[in-house]
Design an enzyme around this catalytic site. Structure first.
Site, PDB file in Angstrom:
ATOM      1  N   ASP A   2       0.830  -1.215   0.000  1.00  0.00           N
ATOM      2  CA  ASP A   2       0.000   0.000   0.000  1.00  0.00           C
ATOM      3  C   ASP A   2       0.859   1.258   0.000  1.00  0.00           C
ATOM      4  O   ASP A   2       0.587   2.206   0.736  1.00  0.00           O
ATOM      5  CB  ASP A   2      -0.971   0.013   1.181  1.00  0.00           C
ATOM      6  CG  ASP A   2      -2.079   1.055   1.006  1.00  0.00           C
ATOM      7  OD1 ASP A   2      -2.348   1.452  -0.159  1.00  0.00           O
ATOM      8  OD2 ASP A   2      -2.672   1.476   2.013  1.00  0.00           O
ATOM      9  N   LYS A  58       2.041   4.740  -1.088  1.00  0.00           N
ATOM     10  CA  LYS A  58       1.476   5.956  -1.677  1.00  0.00           C
ATOM     11  C   LYS A  58       2.017   7.119  -0.869  1.00  0.00           C
ATOM     12  O   LYS A  58       2.562   6.922   0.228  1.00  0.00           O
ATOM     13  CB  LYS A  58      -0.055   5.911  -1.644  1.00  0.00           C
ATOM     14  CG  LYS A  58      -0.644   5.705  -0.265  1.00  0.00           C
ATOM     15  CD  LYS A  58      -2.134   5.487  -0.338  1.00  0.00           C
ATOM     16  CE  LYS A  58      -2.691   5.119   1.036  1.00  0.00           C
ATOM     17  NZ  LYS A  58      -4.099   4.782   0.971  1.00  0.00           N
ATOM     18  N   ASN A  75       1.474   7.352   2.849  1.00  0.00           N
ATOM     19  CA  ASN A  75       2.120   6.343   3.695  1.00  0.00           C
ATOM     20  C   ASN A  75       3.638   6.484   3.723  1.00  0.00           C
ATOM     21  O   ASN A  75       4.344   5.567   4.127  1.00  0.00           O
ATOM     22  CB  ASN A  75       1.732   4.936   3.248  1.00  0.00           C
ATOM     23  CG  ASN A  75       0.276   4.630   3.540  1.00  0.00           C
ATOM     24  OD1 ASN A  75      -0.354   5.300   4.357  1.00  0.00           O
ATOM     25  ND2 ASN A  75      -0.256   3.638   2.876  1.00  0.00           N
TER      26      ASN A  75
END
Length: 162
Positions: free
Chosen positions: A79, A81, A84
């Site tokens: 995840d 991105k 993050n």
């Protein structure tokens, strides 16, 4: 597993509490970070500023360093991105490992293709492949790099007259 790894947010402590419905809740205490890469991108848009090339190179190198620490342990982030990727004193920290998974080297385990936020999703995930490897994280970093490149002057004088 990730304790002490460079460019990965550090877990300082964890504890349990009980909510009003008598459910046990796990609480985590992570190191404080000043902002996210998403905040940096939004701030640059607001101020109509460019990201200097040395800063871009530093960010990408640190993202790959943190990611390598995870991949060396067999962990896929799944995840990545800008939201993050945090910054602490201008140093990158990869965070939000809630979707992370240790990928089985034999590829015998089936994985869900519904991981990674839509704009950073690798082609194999879009095509619903459930056998994938760490390359899905590399694809996401490529998407992040592209976003950062859009905010970086390529030639001397590009930042003039914004």
């Amino acid at each position: 597993m990730l304790r002490g790894k460079k460019n990965v947010v550090q877990l300082l402590d964890f504890f349990y509490s009980i909510d009003d419905k008598q459910r046990i809740i796990q609480n985590t205490v992570l190191e404080f970070c000043d902002m996210s890469l998403e905040d940096v991108l939004k701030d640059m848009d607001r101020k109509k500023e460019y990201l200097p090339m040395p800063t871009l190179k530093k960010y990408i190198k640190e993202i790959f360093t943190g990611l390598q620490s995870m991949h060396d342990l067999g962990i896929a982030h799944r995840d990545l991105k800008p939201e993050n990727i945090l910054l602490k004193n201008q140093e990158i920290r990869i965070c939000d490992v809630g979707s992370s998974k240790v990928l089985d080297k034999s590829s015998a385990h089936m994985n869900t293709p519904y991981v990674v936020s839509r704009y950073y999703r690798a082609p194999e995930l879009i095509l619903a492949c459930n056998k994938y490897d760490f390359s899905i994280d590399i694809w996401a970093v490529g998407c992040i790099l592209f976003e950062l490149l859009l905010k970086t002057p390529m030639f001397p004088g590009d930042a003039e007259g914004i």
